[in-house]
Every structure is written in structure tokens, then in C-alpha cells.
Scaffold this active site. Structure first.
Site, PDB file in Angstrom:
ATOM      1  N   CYS A 257       0.813  -1.227   0.000  1.00 37.24           N
ATOM      2  CA  CYS A 257       0.000   0.000   0.000  1.00 37.24           C
ATOM      3  C   CYS A 257       0.843   1.271   0.000  1.00 37.24           C
ATOM      4  O   CYS A 257       0.678   2.144  -0.860  1.00 37.24           O
ATOM      5  CB  CYS A 257      -0.999  -0.006   1.155  1.00 37.24           C
ATOM      6  SG  CYS A 257      -0.277  -0.028   2.801  1.00 37.24           S
ATOM      7  N   HIS A 305      -2.814   1.001   6.832  1.00 43.94           N
ATOM      8  CA  HIS A 305      -3.138   0.886   5.406  1.00 43.94           C
ATOM      9  C   HIS A 305      -3.438   2.251   4.809  1.00 43.94           C
ATOM     10  O   HIS A 305      -4.097   3.075   5.440  1.00 43.94           O
ATOM     11  CB  HIS A 305      -4.357  -0.035   5.224  1.00 43.94           C
ATOM     12  CG  HIS A 305      -4.600  -0.414   3.798  1.00 43.94           C
ATOM     13  ND1 HIS A 305      -3.756  -1.226   3.080  1.00 43.94           N
ATOM     14  CD2 HIS A 305      -5.587  -0.069   2.930  1.00 43.94           C
ATOM     15  CE1 HIS A 305      -4.222  -1.379   1.849  1.00 43.94           C
ATOM     16  NE2 HIS A 305      -5.331  -0.680   1.731  1.00 43.94           N
ATOM     17  N   HIS A 317      -5.893   1.915  -4.296  1.00 43.21           N
ATOM     18  CA  HIS A 317      -4.946   1.375  -3.308  1.00 43.21           C
ATOM     19  C   HIS A 317      -4.456  -0.003  -3.748  1.00 43.21           C
ATOM     20  O   HIS A 317      -5.044  -0.652  -4.616  1.00 43.21           O
ATOM     21  CB  HIS A 317      -5.612   1.285  -1.921  1.00 43.21           C
ATOM     22  CG  HIS A 317      -6.621   0.181  -1.799  1.00 43.21           C
ATOM     23  ND1 HIS A 317      -6.782  -0.572  -0.645  1.00 43.21           N
ATOM     24  CD2 HIS A 317      -7.536  -0.319  -2.670  1.00 43.21           C
ATOM     25  CE1 HIS A 317      -7.738  -1.467  -0.814  1.00 43.21           C
ATOM     26  NE2 HIS A 317      -8.223  -1.333  -2.024  1.00 43.21           N
TER      27      HIS A 317
END
Length: 341
Positions: A257, A305, A317
Site C-alpha cells: 500500500c 493501510h 490502493h
């Protein structure tokens, strides 16, 4: 004596009840019987949880790896300084050698005797003056060499400390790597416990969910309202759509990420640190109501994240192992914060 009465035979209903009870007992698992296999949905939930749990140690691993790289650079620079100092000391030793030899040749004779033996007092006095200067130069050179040797010893101690730090950092990185790989191995084991038909069903369910969420599976062109550097960053991110998530990766063929957000903004000429936490710490925080395309979104907390806002309530993402870079609704995960690079 009374007649002996035979026991009353059980009724049919009673027989049925006893039979059911016996059947129920026989169906209860015993220690020798294997536990029932989890259902496809249970496996999927457990796998998702393992992937989610792997994210935090992945980010910690990324941070430790960055520190390791810096320590390696520092140790290399320190080694170069050590080599230079050693070379300087070697050169000084070579200079001191002839000076010491000259002093030795003239030493050991009382100056008054030497003057008496000299045929030319003026010449003797000139030589004595030269030797005095030689002795002074030698003393200066010796002092310089002693200082350098002290510096060299300090530099060696510094290098030793840095190498120790590097070794500890490598051990931490291995620990985090093992933790992540352990969780991923558990997830693979769970997936491998499914039959081919069950795996196919699970993948089909996932595809349906992704389609409902608006996830895209292949590279596309960003055509939203972003401009300037934010547009360049989003253009780059969109070109990565469909590439696989890989923990610890910063591209170009796969990303985790923070690897994706960092690479996207790097394409726009903005250097971001490596991890979710570091990117959160350096970014200028913006409210959810003030989001602009290109802003970095943090879900769950400040270190787990992240992705990038693309506009229209959506974000891009790199999700987790087994999935590809995708576009999802902003609120598909618990929104925590946003920052603007």
C-alpha cells in the site's frame, strides 16, 4: 406366592426416543474424530483476517529495512573515513622515518665535544640549527600522528557500534519478515484446504464483491478533476491498476500500500518516506470534507493501510496479498485520516 410379573415392554414411542438419543450420542465428535472442516465463508473470513493482520508487521518491516539501508550507508562512509585516516598515518610514518634517522646520526655526542672536533665552527653551528629544526619537525609529526591514531581508534569504535546497530536491525527485519510470512503461510494452508470447486466459488464471490464495489482490474487513464502534481501522481497510480499486491514491494511490477502511494507521488517529483506511519507524520492533514484528488487516505489507523483519493468518493490502493491494485469506495474500510503531500 403371587405370580411373577414380566416387565412391561417399552412402547414404540419410547423405542424411537432411545434410538434418537443413541444416534445423537454416536454423532457427537470424539477425540479420535477430526474436527469438521471450515466452510468456504469461514475460510474466506479467516484468510481476510490473516491478510489484515499481516499489514501492520509489513509496514514495520518496511520501516526497519529503510533504517537498515541508512545504517549500511553510514557504515560504508565510516569505512571510507577509516581508510583515509590509515593512509594519512602511513604517509606520516614515511616522513618521520628520515627525520628520525637524521637525528640518530647526529645524536649521542656532547655538543661541546662536537664543536671541538669540528674543523669549521660556523658550519657546525649551521648544522646544529638544521638538526634542531629537524627535531622540532619530527616532534610535530609525531604529535600529528598520535592525534590521527586517536581519531582512528574513535572511528573504529564508531564503526563497530554502527555494525552492531546494523546487525540488530537485520535481526528485527527478519523477525518481522517471519511474522508476515507466517501469517501468509497460514492463509495459504487454509486456501489449500478447500476443494477446487470451493476455491472457484470463493474467487467468484470475491469478483462479484469487487464488481459491486467498483474495483477495476486493469490499467486505465485518470480523467478526474485533479491538476498539477496530484494529476501526475494519479496518472501513475492508474497505470498500475491490475498489478499485484506484494508485501514490501515498491514497484514497478507489484506494490504494497505505501509502496504505491510513494511511487505515485515520486513520479510527480515529490519524495515521500517509505511507510504508512511516516507518510502520515510528514503529510499536511486535511479533513474528510476537504478531500482533493491525490490526497493520501489512511484507513483503520495511522500505520496500517493507505491509498489515494481519486475523487467522487473513491480511492485507489494496493489492497493485500492475493489481490491487485484497485479502485474502491472511500468508505469500504474505516476512514481514519487524510494528508496532502
Amino acid at each position: 406366592m403371587g405370580t411373577h410379573r414380566r416387565p412391561k415392554p417399552p412402547s414404540r414411542a419410547r423405542i424411537a426416543t432411545i434410538g434418537m438419543a443413541a444416534g445423537a450420542v454416536s454423532l457427537l465428535p470424539t477425540q479420535s474424530q477430526a474436527a469438521p472442516k471450515p466452510t468456504v465463508d469461514e475460510v474466506r473470513k479467516q484468510v481476510e483476517l490473516l491478510y489484515e493482520e499481516a499489514e501492520a508487521p509489513t509496514e514495520e518491516y518496511n520501516g526497519i529495512r529503510e533504517k537498515q539501508k541508512e545504517l549500511q550507508r553510514e557504515a560504508e562512509r565510516a569505512r571510507e573515513r577509516l581508510a583515509r585516516k590509515q593512509q594519512e598515518i602511513n604517509e606520516l610514518r614515511e616522513k618521520i622515518g628520515p627525520l628520525a634517522a637524521a637525528q640518530y646520526r647526529s645524536g649521542g655526542i656532547d655538543p661541546s665535544v662536537e664543536l671541538f672536533l669540528s674543523g669549521d665552527p660556523d658550519d657546525y653551528l649551521h648544522q646544529a640549527e638544521m638538526l634542531d629544526r629537524t627535531s622540532s619537525r619530527q616532534a610535530d609529526a609525531l604529535r600529528a600522528m598520535q592525534n590521527m591514531q586517536r581519531e582512528l581508534a574513535q572511528e573504529r569504535a564508531t564503526v563497530q557500534e554502527q555494525l552492531q546497530d546494523l546487525q540488530e536491525t537485520r535481526a528485527k527485519a527478519k523477525e518481522k519478515k517471519d511474522e508476515v510470512q507466517g501469517k501468509l503461510a497460514k492463509a495459504r494452508k487454509l486456501l489449500n484446504s478447500l476443494t477446487a470447486a470451493q476455491r472457484a466459488k470463493m474467487e467468484a464471490d470475491q469478483e462479484r464483491e469487487d464488481a459491486a464495489a467498483g474495483a477495476s482490474d486493469s490499467a486505465a487513464t485518470y480523467n478526474g478533476p485533479a491538476s498539477g502534481r496530484a494529476k501526475v501522481a494519479l496518472d501513475f497510480a492508474y497505470a498500475q491498476l491490475g498489478k499485484p499486491y506484494e508485501w514490501g514491494s515498491t514497484g514497478p511490477n507489484s506494490y504494497d500500500c505505501s509502496g504505491l502511494t510513494g511511487a505515485s507521488w515520486r513520479a510527480a517529483g515529490v519524495s515521500l518516506p517509505r511507510t504508512v506511519k511516516q507518510q502520515y507524520d510528514v503529510g499536511r492533514k486535511v479533513a474528510k470534507s476537504d478531500l482533493q484528488p491525490g490526497d493520501i487516505i489512511y484507513w483503520y489507523n495511522d500505520n496500517q493501510h493507505n491509498g489515494m483519493y481519486v475523487g467522487n468518493g473513491k480511492a485507489i490502493h494496493a489492497p493485500r496479498t492475493g489481490k491487485n491494485v484497485e479502485i474502491v469506495p472511500l468508505d469500504s474500510m474505516p476512514f481514519f485520516a487524510a494528508s496532502r503531500p
